[in-house]
Design a protein around this motif. Structure first.
Motif, short mmCIF file in Angstrom:
data_model
loop_
_atom_site.label_atom_id
_atom_site.label_comp_id
_atom_site.label_asym_id
_atom_site.label_seq_id
_atom_site.Cartn_x
_atom_site.Cartn_y
_atom_site.Cartn_z
N ASP A 484 26.43 43.98 52.08
CA ASP A 484 25.43 43.03 51.59
C ASP A 484 24.62 43.63 50.46
N MET A 485 24.22 44.89 50.58
CA MET A 485 23.44 45.55 49.52
C MET A 485 24.24 45.60 48.23
N ALA A 486 25.55 45.89 48.33
CA ALA A 486 26.38 45.97 47.12
C ALA A 486 26.52 44.60 46.47
N LEU A 487 26.72 43.55 47.28
CA LEU A 487 26.92 42.21 46.74
C LEU A 487 25.63 41.63 46.17
N SER A 488 24.49 42.14 46.63
CA SER A 488 23.22 41.60 46.11
C SER A 488 23.06 41.88 44.61
N LEU A 490 25.61 41.82 42.60
CA LEU A 490 26.73 41.14 41.93
C LEU A 490 26.66 39.65 42.23
N PRO A 491 25.65 38.95 41.71
CA PRO A 491 25.47 37.53 42.04
C PRO A 491 26.66 36.70 41.56
N GLY A 492 27.05 35.73 42.37
CA GLY A 492 28.14 34.82 42.01
C GLY A 492 29.52 35.33 42.37
N LEU A 493 29.64 36.56 42.89
CA LEU A 493 30.94 37.11 43.24
C LEU A 493 31.32 36.66 44.65
N LYS A 494 32.44 35.98 44.79
CA LYS A 494 32.90 35.48 46.09
C LYS A 494 33.85 36.51 46.70
N VAL A 495 33.51 36.93 47.90
CA VAL A 495 34.27 37.99 48.57
C VAL A 495 34.53 37.60 50.01
N GLU A 496 35.78 37.67 50.46
CA GLU A 496 36.12 37.46 51.86
C GLU A 496 35.78 38.72 52.65
N ARG A 497 35.45 38.54 53.94
CA ARG A 497 35.03 39.69 54.74
C ARG A 497 35.78 39.73 56.06
N ARG A 510 22.10 54.46 49.11
CA ARG A 510 22.11 54.22 47.67
C ARG A 510 23.47 54.58 47.07
N ARG A 511 24.01 55.72 47.44
CA ARG A 511 25.27 56.15 46.85
C ARG A 511 26.46 55.36 47.40
N LEU A 512 26.39 54.94 48.68
CA LEU A 512 27.44 54.07 49.21
C LEU A 512 27.43 52.73 48.48
N ARG A 513 26.21 52.20 48.22
CA ARG A 513 26.13 50.94 47.47
C ARG A 513 26.78 51.10 46.09
N GLN A 514 26.52 52.24 45.44
CA GLN A 514 27.09 52.48 44.12
C GLN A 514 28.63 52.52 44.18
N ALA A 515 29.18 53.19 45.22
CA ALA A 515 30.63 53.26 45.36
C ALA A 515 31.23 51.87 45.58
N LEU A 516 30.59 51.07 46.45
CA LEU A 516 31.12 49.73 46.72
C LEU A 516 31.01 48.84 45.48
N VAL A 517 29.90 48.95 44.75
CA VAL A 517 29.75 48.15 43.53
C VAL A 517 30.85 48.48 42.54
N ASN A 518 31.15 49.78 42.38
CA ASN A 518 32.21 50.18 41.45
C ASN A 518 33.56 49.60 41.87
N LEU A 519 33.85 49.64 43.18
CA LEU A 519 35.12 49.09 43.65
C LEU A 519 35.18 47.57 43.49
N LEU A 520 34.07 46.89 43.80
CA LEU A 520 34.05 45.43 43.68
C LEU A 520 34.17 44.99 42.22
N GLU A 521 33.47 45.69 41.31
CA GLU A 521 33.59 45.36 39.89
C GLU A 521 35.02 45.59 39.40
N ALA A 531 38.42 40.77 48.82
CA ALA A 531 38.07 40.90 50.23
C ALA A 531 37.56 42.31 50.49
N VAL A 532 36.64 42.39 51.46
CA VAL A 532 36.17 43.67 51.97
C VAL A 532 36.53 43.72 53.45
N ILE A 533 37.31 44.72 53.83
CA ILE A 533 37.81 44.86 55.21
C ILE A 533 37.37 46.21 55.73
N ALA A 534 36.74 46.21 56.91
CA ALA A 534 36.28 47.46 57.52
C ALA A 534 36.84 47.56 58.92
#
Length: 614
Positions: A484-488, A490-497, A510-521, A531-534
């Protein structure tokens, strides 16, 4: 009572009986232990043929002319083992392939056998004190000639193959040829009666050595049981040869024999005394013969201080594990003259030296040496101690090398961080001046300058992030909250979970958010469905960011997380490299994985209970 010819005849029969028993025993050993070895079944069949021939030639001295019919049949069958020998040679030289020459050999052998069965191949007649020996007729000479022709064909093909073979197979071909010389020399004794040679057929006494030499020469480098069997057989052959030689000597010395008959009128006492003397001689000779056999079959059993020093010196040269294991196998195998596996786990039935490590350090155990003689086993044990010491030194050297590489890497990273911070500071001041100077330009020019300044600012920021060496501030947090922090941002990005709400991870938010943002972008730049799968798997938490884009090119898949290998439109080429640095700081790792329904899945693997790392 013994006569002057009794013992020589018995020695002749004993040699043939021993040859038959050795052939049968070796054939059974091959079928039981060496069936997977190419040509083993053919070799076993050939040995059975030799055994049948030996039995056929042993019958006339025992039974006399009454064995004529049976011996004639066995002689008629003699070309068949010769054809098997040709087949064996072709299979050996051509690695299993036979070809038309083998079919021709079997056809010729079948014709000769049929001739021998239809036409009397010869007669059993008395000769030189023997109750009977086989004398071939004209048809019998044809049968024997076919045997000789097939033998010549087989050996010519063997010689041709020997010229082109290398290594172990070349040595095996040489062993077949050498054993054939033993067999050929032994067979000449059977021709003495037919050729009118008035001499004892002493070459026949070497028949038992033929099968043993043939099997040992071919399989000594492939089967430990053959070496053990050869050692035992050699001891008994040497012992029986010694006893036969002594008995023959007594029988052929008229003066000695006459003196014994003059002293001992009772034949039973004479036989008993002779057997007692031969038994005592055999018992006295057993230990020296066993030591001699050990040296012949298992050379290199004696180890001196100089040998240990040479082993330690040679084992100290390798710089990696593969080189060390290969070097050790070469040293001990060459020393003992048999194949030895040197490995870090026990596999197979071949004698092995098994390296392992426990709390006390490195050790080397012997596996598969239970039946080996004391000399080679002792040498292997001493070598194992040298190998364990070498393994310990190599392991310690690798630890030091890793520590040195880690220290140098950390030093380079610190230097790079300092350099990046300096460059970023020096760049940002001119960038600010350029931005202020562009304020009075035309709107389209100002927009272009602003866009380029933004790209330069992003590059500076990524360089600082990649070079950063700050320790992560670890906290337990739900994976869903991190996404959720990473997607906040990246407004308008649709991601399956596909995320279990109860799944937690220990990470720097903070650094995990940065890693996820880089992957999502990165995923959004290549695909339209994300999609994000955990999940928790194998003691680790895996977070996967997947897309349906064109996938990762095969030529960069193994370098995907290195700097400037992959660059999405508008990116700097450091996004995935920054992800790799973040995961390294968390004690985890990034990877490219496959998942049904998605063309690309980049996975972040976090070990459970990740501890703070520098």
């Amino acid at each position: 009572m013994f006569t002057e010819t009794t013992i020589p005849v018995l020695s002749y029969v004993a040699a043939l009986a021993l040859s038959a028993l050795a052939g049968i025993a070796l054939a059974l050993l091959l079928l039981r232990k060496a069936a997977p070895v190419p040509g083993a079944r053919l070799l076993a069949l050939f040995l059975l043929g030799v055994a049948v021939w030996s039995l056929g030639q042993a019958l006339p001295p025992l039974i006399g002319p009454d064995s004529d019919a049976l011996v004639g049949v066995l002689v008629a069958l003699a070309p068949l083992p010769s054809a098997v020998f040709v087949h064996l040679v072709l299979a050996f030289v051509r690695c299993g392939a036979a070809g038309p020459l083998a079919r021709m050999a079997y056809g010729l052998a079948g014709a000769a056998t049929l001739l021998g069965l239809l036409v009397d191949p010869g007669r059993v007649m008395q000769w030189r004190g023997f109750a009977g020996v086989f004398i071939p007729s004209a048809a019998g000479w044809v049968v024997v000639g076919v045997c000789g022709l097939l033998s010549i064909l087989g050996h010519l093909r063997l010689f041709q193959g020997w010229l082109h073979l290398t290594g172990q197979r070349r040595r095996q071909a040489l062993a077949i040829g050498a054993s054939s010389l033993v067999g050929l020399a032994s067979l000449t004794g059977f021709a003495f009666p037919a050729l009118g040679i008035d001499a004892y057929p002493w070459p026949v006494l070497g028949m038992p050595l033929y099968g043993v030499a043939l099997v040992y020469g071919i399989l000594r480098y492939q089967l430990m049981d053959v070496n053990l069997w050869a050692r035992r057989t050699l001891v008994w052959l040497l012992l029986m040869g010694l006893m036969a030689a002594g008995g023959t000597l007594v029988g052929v010395l008229p003066v000695v024999a006459g003196g014994m008959r003059g002293i001992l009128a009772d034949g039973f006492v004479e036989i008993w005394l002779l057997m007692l003397l031969m038994t005592m001689a055999g018992v006295a000779a057993m230990a020296p013969l066993r030591r001699l056999a050990d040296r012949l079959v298992f050379p290199g059993g004696e180890v001196r201080a100089g040998n240990l020093a040479e082993w330690r010196q040679d084992l100290a040269r390798p710089t990696d594990w593969t080189e060390l294991l290969d070097k050790a196998a070469t040293l001990i195998g060459g020393r003992l003259g048999l194949p030895v596996d040197v490995r870090r786990e026990a596999v197979g039935s071949v004698p092995a030296l098994v390296l392992s490590r426990d709390e006390a350090g490195w050790r080397c155990d012997l596996a598969g040496w239970d039946d080996a003689p004391p000399g080679p086993r002792h040498a292997a044990g001493l070598f194992a101690g040298c190998l364990a010491d070498a393994a310990g030194r190599l392991d310690h050297a690798e630890v030091l090398a890793r520590a040195e590489r880690r220290r140098q890497q950390e030093a380079r990273l610190v230097e790079l961080g300092q350099l990046a911070a300096t460059v970023a500071h020096d760049l940002r001041n001119p960038l600010n001046i350029i931005a202020m100077a562009a304020a009075g330009t035309a709107p389209d020019v100002r927009a272009e300058i602003a866009e380029q300044l933004g790209r330069m600012e992003m590059l500076v920021r990524d360089v600082l992030d990649y070079a950063g060496t700050a320790r992560p501030d670890l906290h337990d947090m739900p994976v869903a909250d991190a996404v959720d922090m990473a997607l906040s941002g990246l407004p308008g990005l649709k991601v399956e979970r596909e995320i279990d709400p109860a799944l937690t991870i220990r990470a720097d938010p903070r650094r995990l958010r940065q890693a996820l943002v880089n992957l999502l972008e990165n995923a959004a730049a290549h695909g339209t469905r994300l999609a994000v799968i955990a999940e928790r798997a194998a003691g680790a938490v895996r977070i996967m960011v997947c897309d349906d884009g064109p996938g990762v090119p095969a030529d960069i898949s193994d370098r995907l997380f290195q700097p400037f290998v992959s660059r999405r439109p508008g990116g700097t080429g450091l996004g995935l490299a920054i992800v790799a640095r973040i995961m390294e700081a968390h004690g985890g790792s990034p990877s490219l994985v496959t998942r049904p329904g998605w063309s690309t899945c980049l996975c972040l693997t976090f070990p459970d209970g990740t501890e703070d790392r520098t």
